[in-house]
Scaffold this motif. Sequence first.
Motif, PDB file in Angstrom:
ATOM      1  N   GLY A  84     -42.684 -10.790  28.507  1.00  0.00           N
ATOM      2  CA  GLY A  84     -41.323 -10.538  28.961  1.00  0.00           C
ATOM      3  C   GLY A  84     -40.327 -11.615  28.571  1.00  0.00           C
ATOM      4  O   GLY A  84     -39.197 -11.306  28.201  1.00  0.00           O
ATOM      5  N   HIS A  85     -40.729 -12.878  28.619  1.00  0.00           N
ATOM      6  CA  HIS A  85     -39.778 -13.943  28.278  1.00  0.00           C
ATOM      7  C   HIS A  85     -39.393 -13.883  26.804  1.00  0.00           C
ATOM      8  O   HIS A  85     -38.267 -14.208  26.441  1.00  0.00           O
ATOM      9  CB  HIS A  85     -40.324 -15.327  28.659  1.00  0.00           C
ATOM     10  N   GLU A  86     -40.311 -13.429  25.931  1.00  0.00           N
ATOM     11  CA  GLU A  86     -39.979 -13.290  24.517  1.00  0.00           C
ATOM     12  C   GLU A  86     -39.071 -12.084  24.296  1.00  0.00           C
ATOM     13  O   GLU A  86     -38.164 -12.121  23.470  1.00  0.00           O
ATOM     14  CB  GLU A  86     -41.246 -13.172  23.663  1.00  0.00           C
ATOM     15  N   LYS A 106     -32.394  -0.255  21.890  1.00  0.00           N
ATOM     16  CA  LYS A 106     -32.222   0.369  23.204  1.00  0.00           C
ATOM     17  C   LYS A 106     -33.554   0.435  23.941  1.00  0.00           C
ATOM     18  O   LYS A 106     -33.635   0.127  25.123  1.00  0.00           O
ATOM     19  CB  LYS A 106     -31.631   1.769  23.028  1.00  0.00           C
ATOM     20  N   ASP A 107     -34.615   0.828  23.237  1.00  0.00           N
ATOM     21  CA  ASP A 107     -35.947   0.889  23.853  1.00  0.00           C
ATOM     22  C   ASP A 107     -36.391  -0.483  24.346  1.00  0.00           C
ATOM     23  O   ASP A 107     -36.964  -0.608  25.435  1.00  0.00           O
ATOM     24  CB  ASP A 107     -36.975   1.439  22.864  1.00  0.00           C
ATOM     25  N   ILE A 108     -36.140  -1.509  23.542  1.00  0.00           N
ATOM     26  CA  ILE A 108     -36.514  -2.872  23.917  1.00  0.00           C
ATOM     27  C   ILE A 108     -35.721  -3.311  25.149  1.00  0.00           C
ATOM     28  O   ILE A 108     -36.280  -3.861  26.108  1.00  0.00           O
ATOM     29  CB  ILE A 108     -36.304  -3.843  22.732  1.00  0.00           C
ATOM     30  N   GLU A 109     -34.426  -3.047  25.144  1.00  0.00           N
ATOM     31  CA  GLU A 109     -33.586  -3.416  26.283  1.00  0.00           C
ATOM     32  C   GLU A 109     -33.992  -2.672  27.552  1.00  0.00           C
ATOM     33  O   GLU A 109     -34.014  -3.255  28.645  1.00  0.00           O
ATOM     34  CB  GLU A 109     -32.117  -3.160  25.951  1.00  0.00           C
ATOM     35  N   GLU A 110     -34.329  -1.393  27.416  1.00  0.00           N
ATOM     36  CA  GLU A 110     -34.763  -0.621  28.582  1.00  0.00           C
ATOM     37  C   GLU A 110     -36.072  -1.165  29.134  1.00  0.00           C
ATOM     38  O   GLU A 110     -36.256  -1.250  30.348  1.00  0.00           O
ATOM     39  CB  GLU A 110     -34.890   0.861  28.222  1.00  0.00           C
ATOM     40  N   TRP A 111     -37.003  -1.538  28.246  1.00  0.00           N
ATOM     41  CA  TRP A 111     -38.264  -2.127  28.684  1.00  0.00           C
ATOM     42  C   TRP A 111     -37.977  -3.410  29.459  1.00  0.00           C
ATOM     43  O   TRP A 111     -38.532  -3.634  30.536  1.00  0.00           O
ATOM     44  CB  TRP A 111     -39.153  -2.416  27.478  1.00  0.00           C
ATOM     45  N   SER A 113     -35.291  -4.269  31.068  1.00  0.00           N
ATOM     46  CA  SER A 113     -34.671  -4.020  32.374  1.00  0.00           C
ATOM     47  C   SER A 113     -35.687  -3.530  33.400  1.00  0.00           C
ATOM     48  O   SER A 113     -35.563  -3.818  34.592  1.00  0.00           O
ATOM     49  CB  SER A 113     -33.513  -3.028  32.249  1.00  0.00           C
ATOM     50  N   ARG A 114     -36.714  -2.824  32.961  1.00  0.00           N
ATOM     51  CA  ARG A 114     -37.772  -2.365  33.873  1.00  0.00           C
ATOM     52  C   ARG A 114     -38.713  -3.497  34.281  1.00  0.00           C
ATOM     53  O   ARG A 114     -39.416  -3.393  35.260  1.00  0.00           O
ATOM     54  CB  ARG A 114     -38.595  -1.249  33.238  1.00  0.00           C
ATOM     55  N   HIS A 115     -38.751  -4.566  33.468  1.00  0.00           N
ATOM     56  CA  HIS A 115     -39.689  -5.658  33.709  1.00  0.00           C
ATOM     57  C   HIS A 115     -38.995  -6.936  34.166  1.00  0.00           C
ATOM     58  O   HIS A 115     -39.580  -8.010  34.097  1.00  0.00           O
ATOM     59  CB  HIS A 115     -40.506  -5.931  32.447  1.00  0.00           C
ATOM     60  N   GLU A 116     -37.751  -6.814  34.638  1.00  0.00           N
ATOM     61  CA  GLU A 116     -37.049  -7.994  35.142  1.00  0.00           C
ATOM     62  C   GLU A 116     -37.782  -8.530  36.365  1.00  0.00           C
ATOM     63  O   GLU A 116     -38.229  -7.752  37.205  1.00  0.00           O
ATOM     64  CB  GLU A 116     -35.614  -7.647  35.528  1.00  0.00           C
TER      65      GLU A 116
END
Length: 119
Positions: A84-86, A106-111, A113-116
């Motif tokens: 997640g940090h990467e 977009k897929d990377i950003e959505e992932w 946001s789900r893993h914050e």
Amino acid sequence: MYTDADVDACAERLRSTDSTARALAADEATDGLSDWGHHSYTEPQARQITQALVDALAAESNGTARESIVNALAALVAWDLAPGHEVSRAISIPRPANHPVGEYWKDIEEWASRHEPRG
């Protein structure tokens, strides 16, 4: 399975000064991922490749190489192999407007946001 030597060599090519070499290395970074539910990275190997991809992305100015790097990063994210940090570091990197792999971003950003981290 990738050997540690394979991962080291791929990470080294991602740090090359040649954008073509970086693009090829990014493409090769996901050769061991499949649509059949298997992947060939150990957790430390996935961390190493993800870090090298994000480092390459941060320095990349060639559009073709950036596209290959983003595609590889998106594949690792889709498989939940990217730390997640990467991923957070990757999405903080400015990207050009109308980037050809915007859907992958977009897929990377959505992932991410789900893993914050929740606190």
